[in-house]
Enzyme design. Structure first.
Site, PDB file in Angstrom:
ATOM      1  N   ASP A 138       0.861  -1.189   0.000  1.00 36.83           N
ATOM      2  CA  ASP A 138       0.000   0.000   0.000  1.00 36.83           C
ATOM      3  C   ASP A 138       0.896   1.237   0.000  1.00 36.83           C
ATOM      4  OD1 ASP A 138      -3.269   0.217   1.344  1.00 36.83           O
ATOM      5  OD2 ASP A 138      -2.099   1.937   0.612  1.00 36.83           O
ATOM      6  N   SER A 174     -16.834  -5.542  -8.961  1.00 37.40           N
ATOM      7  CA  SER A 174     -17.938  -4.786  -8.358  1.00 37.40           C
ATOM      8  C   SER A 174     -19.251  -5.088  -9.057  1.00 37.40           C
ATOM      9  CB  SER A 174     -17.639  -3.285  -8.483  1.00 37.40           C
ATOM     10  OG  SER A 174     -18.790  -2.507  -8.176  1.00 37.40           O
ATOM     11  N   TYR A 184     -15.321   4.314 -13.748  1.00 39.06           N
ATOM     12  CA  TYR A 184     -14.832   3.411 -12.686  1.00 39.06           C
ATOM     13  C   TYR A 184     -15.340   2.000 -12.958  1.00 39.06           C
ATOM     14  CZ  TYR A 184     -15.300   0.611  -8.547  1.00 39.06           C
ATOM     15  OH  TYR A 184     -15.304  -0.458  -7.685  1.00 39.06           O
ATOM     16  N   LYS A 224     -13.550  -1.987 -14.220  1.00 35.56           N
ATOM     17  CA  LYS A 224     -13.785  -3.334 -13.686  1.00 35.56           C
ATOM     18  C   LYS A 224     -14.251  -4.280 -14.804  1.00 35.56           C
ATOM     19  CE  LYS A 224     -12.874  -2.260  -9.377  1.00 35.56           C
ATOM     20  NZ  LYS A 224     -11.658  -2.741  -8.707  1.00 35.56           N
ATOM     21  N   TYR A 281     -18.499  -7.278  -5.662  1.00 30.62           N
ATOM     22  CA  TYR A 281     -19.054  -6.825  -4.395  1.00 30.62           C
ATOM     23  C   TYR A 281     -20.332  -6.042  -4.629  1.00 30.62           C
ATOM     24  CZ  TYR A 281     -13.985  -6.844  -3.371  1.00 30.62           C
ATOM     25  OH  TYR A 281     -12.655  -7.147  -3.262  1.00 30.62           O
ATOM     26  N   ARG A 327     -30.613  -1.232  -2.353  1.00 24.58           N
ATOM     27  CA  ARG A 327     -29.315  -1.830  -2.618  1.00 24.58           C
ATOM     28  C   ARG A 327     -29.100  -3.052  -1.753  1.00 24.58           C
ATOM     29  NH1 ARG A 327     -29.952   1.393  -5.956  1.00 24.58           N
ATOM     30  NH2 ARG A 327     -28.492   2.908  -6.896  1.00 24.58           N
ATOM     31  N   GLY A 378     -27.310   8.575 -12.957  1.00 27.28           N
ATOM     32  CA  GLY A 378     -26.647   7.264 -13.057  1.00 27.28           C
ATOM     33  C   GLY A 378     -27.126   6.254 -12.046  1.00 27.28           C
TER      34      GLY A 378
HETATM   35  C1  WQD Z   1     -26.696   3.787  -2.200  1.00 28.40           C
HETATM   36  C2  WQD Z   1     -28.099   4.367  -2.238  1.00 28.40           C
HETATM   37  C3  WQD Z   1     -28.297   6.370  -3.546  1.00 28.40           C
HETATM   38  C4  WQD Z   1     -25.755   8.826  -0.901  1.00 28.40           C
HETATM   39  C5  WQD Z   1     -21.571   2.765  -5.152  1.00 28.40           C
HETATM   40  C6  WQD Z   1     -20.753   2.529  -6.379  1.00 28.40           C
HETATM   41  C7  WQD Z   1     -20.364   1.082  -6.469  1.00 28.40           C
HETATM   42  C8  WQD Z   1     -19.739   0.600  -5.187  1.00 28.40           C
HETATM   43  C9  WQD Z   1     -20.611   0.923  -3.991  1.00 28.40           C
HETATM   44  C10 WQD Z   1     -17.370   0.517  -5.547  1.00 28.40           C
HETATM   45  C11 WQD Z   1     -28.517   4.860  -3.619  1.00 28.40           C
HETATM   46  C12 WQD Z   1     -28.579   6.671  -2.074  1.00 28.40           C
HETATM   47  C13 WQD Z   1     -26.455   7.782  -1.477  1.00 28.40           C
HETATM   48  C14 WQD Z   1     -26.464   9.946  -0.390  1.00 28.40           C
HETATM   49  C15 WQD Z   1     -28.531   8.892  -1.022  1.00 28.40           C
HETATM   50  N1  WQD Z   1     -18.450   1.155  -5.040  1.00 28.40           N
HETATM   51  N2  WQD Z   1     -27.821   7.816  -1.530  1.00 28.40           N
HETATM   52  N3  WQD Z   1     -27.834   9.932  -0.471  1.00 28.40           N
HETATM   53  O1  WQD Z   1     -24.350   4.029  -5.717  1.00 28.40           O
HETATM   54  O2  WQD Z   1     -25.212   1.753  -4.919  1.00 28.40           O
HETATM   55  O3  WQD Z   1     -22.784   2.078  -5.274  1.00 28.40           O
HETATM   56  O4  WQD Z   1     -20.874   2.327  -4.016  1.00 28.40           O
HETATM   57  O5  WQD Z   1     -17.331  -0.553  -6.067  1.00 28.40           O
HETATM   58  O6  WQD Z   1     -19.452   0.960  -7.533  1.00 28.40           O
HETATM   59  O7  WQD Z   1     -21.556   2.835  -7.504  1.00 28.40           O
HETATM   60  O8  WQD Z   1     -23.876   3.194  -3.361  1.00 28.40           O
HETATM   61  O9  WQD Z   1     -23.930   4.269  -1.162  1.00 28.40           O
HETATM   62  O10 WQD Z   1     -23.534   5.724  -3.223  1.00 28.40           O
HETATM   63  O11 WQD Z   1     -25.811   4.748  -2.803  1.00 28.40           O
HETATM   64  O12 WQD Z   1     -29.780   8.912  -1.076  1.00 28.40           O
HETATM   65  O13 WQD Z   1     -25.893  10.944   0.130  1.00 28.40           O
HETATM   66  O14 WQD Z   1     -28.145   5.513  -1.387  1.00 28.40           O
HETATM   67  O15 WQD Z   1     -29.195   7.071  -4.405  1.00 28.40           O
HETATM   68  O16 WQD Z   1     -29.898   4.584  -3.786  1.00 28.40           O
HETATM   69  P1  WQD Z   1     -24.164   2.806  -4.884  1.00 28.40           P
HETATM   70  P2  WQD Z   1     -24.223   4.555  -2.595  1.00 28.40           P
END
Ligand code: WQD
Length: 338
Positions: A31, A124, A149, A153, A177, A231, A294
């Site tokens: 690291d 991912s 990103y 992957k 993941y 999620r 997105g």
């Molecule tokens: C989860 C939910 C948001 C923040 C991302 C990456 C993915 C992986 C995991 C690396 C969604 C909502 C979020 C906020 C919200 N990373 N949200 N307010 O987008 O599923 O995945 O992280 O591998 O590649 O895309 O995770 O935690 O950002 O969002 O309402 O301030 O929470 O809309 O529904 P996501 P997230």
């Protein structure tokens, strides 16, 4: 066995190092602490009684990394190191493609040079894009991410499959993941994002601990039970244990193969807020804002292949994730910079 863990001082990496050490493996962390803290090694030692060996090196410095790899002489590699912020990747695609692909090429060349052919790769669920409907299955259709990103992957999974197809003797796990959250039960290690968190769980925890005033819920007009995004959140210790299971499976598996690491259970944003309020005993103020570009309405894993082939299944639920995540945040309000 002796495992080299790139990015082993990071959130998922450090939890995986703990699981590896607890299973009797020897670990060297590679690291450069660009997005992690050296304090993590002290915390891992406090948890396990063993201090992992360290190669403080940037994978993109190929000569330095090769020297560190040769000195470590690992039997296998778990590769976490890489950039992982979706929004940042959309703003600076070249940095993401150059870093995530270049560092993996540097690693693969070192593995070939030193005859190491067992690799667990950090992929991912982002690779599923919006091609298939959830629950996502590993062979349910083409991969197509919606951001640079995620595309790194998708590309790296393809590159690893091509290498394993062209050369016999490779043992490669592609671990997809879902949404890793929570922390080790000791509260000594956990997620410590730099700056304002992009992801839901660390953002909620910073609201609960008083570092941020309120959460913005990104849309409540999705076609889901309560209108907010759903999620598949997985406890980071379950995820770490999945890596150990995959590593041990590779001893009898040749080629490259993907496995989902999720729980198979979707949870909404509002359900997450409720879980963290329950765990912390504190209100999580929020307001509903516009959808985030997105974002998908729903994402969750089909967990059948990992259960059948790795003998692994997540065992911790959302209450466990919230409780352990809160303990880490309450004990470390400013993460590792405390
Ligand atoms: C989860 C939910 C948001 C923040 C991302 C990456 C993915 C992986 C995991 C690396 C969604 C909502 C979020 C906020 C919200 N990373 N949200 N307010 O987008 O599923 O995945 O992280 O591998 O590649 O895309 O995770 O935690 O950002 O969002 O309402 O301030 O929470 O809309 O529904 P996501 P997230």
């Amino acid at each position: 066995m002796h495992v080299l863990v790139t990015g082993g001082a990071g959130f998922i990496g450090s939890h995986t190092v703990v699981s590896l050490l607890e299973r009797g493996h020897r670990v060297t962390i590679a690291d450069d602490f660009d997005n992690s803290s050296p304090k993590v090694l002290d915390r891992i030692e406090a948890i396990t009684g063993i201090r992992p060996e360290l190669a403080e090196v940037d994978l993109l410095d190929e000569a330095a990394f090769d020297a560190a790899f040769a000195a470590a002489k690992p039997d296998a590699v778990i590769h976490f190191a890489g950039l992982k912020a979706v929004g940042e990747s959309a703003a600076d695609p070249l940095r993401y493609y150059a870093h995530n692909l270049g560092s993996t090429f540097s690693l693969l060349r070192a593995m070939k040079r030193h005859d190491v052919s067992t690799l667990v790769f950090s992929s991912s669920a982002t690779v599923y894009g919006d091609v298939q409907q959830p629950p996502y299955t590993e062979d349910g259709g083409r991969l197509d991410a919606t951001n640079p990103y995620g595309m790194t992957k998708v590309m790296l999974e393809r590159i690893l499959r091509d290498i394993a197809g062209a050369e016999s003797g490779w043992h490669i796990a592609l671990l997809r993941y879902f949404n890793p959250i929570g922390a080790h039960e000791s509260g000594l290690i956990g997620e410590d994002p730099s700056g304002i968190p992009n992801n839901l769980a660390p953002y909620i925890l910073q609201v609960a601990v008083g570092r941020l005033p309120r959460l913005s819920v990104f849309g409540d007009d999705y076609p889901t039970a309560d209108g907010t995004g759903e999620r598949d959140y997985i406890h980071v210790v379950d995820l770490a244990e999945g890596h150990v299971a995959a590593l041990e499976k590779l001893a009898t598996t040749e080629g490259a193969r993907a496995w989902n690491l999720g729980t198979g259970t979707p949870t909404s944003v509002l359900q997450m807020i409720a879980a963290f309020e329950e765990a912390s005993g504190r209100p999580i103020p929020y307001s509903v804002g516009p959808r985030r570009a997105g974002d998908l309405p729903q994402s969750w894993a089909d967990t059948g292949r990992a259960e059948a082939e790795l003998g692994w299944k997540a065992t911790r639920d959302i209450a466990d994730m919230a409780r352990d995540g809160w303990r880490w945040q309450e004990q470390n309000p400013r993460g590792f910079s405390d």
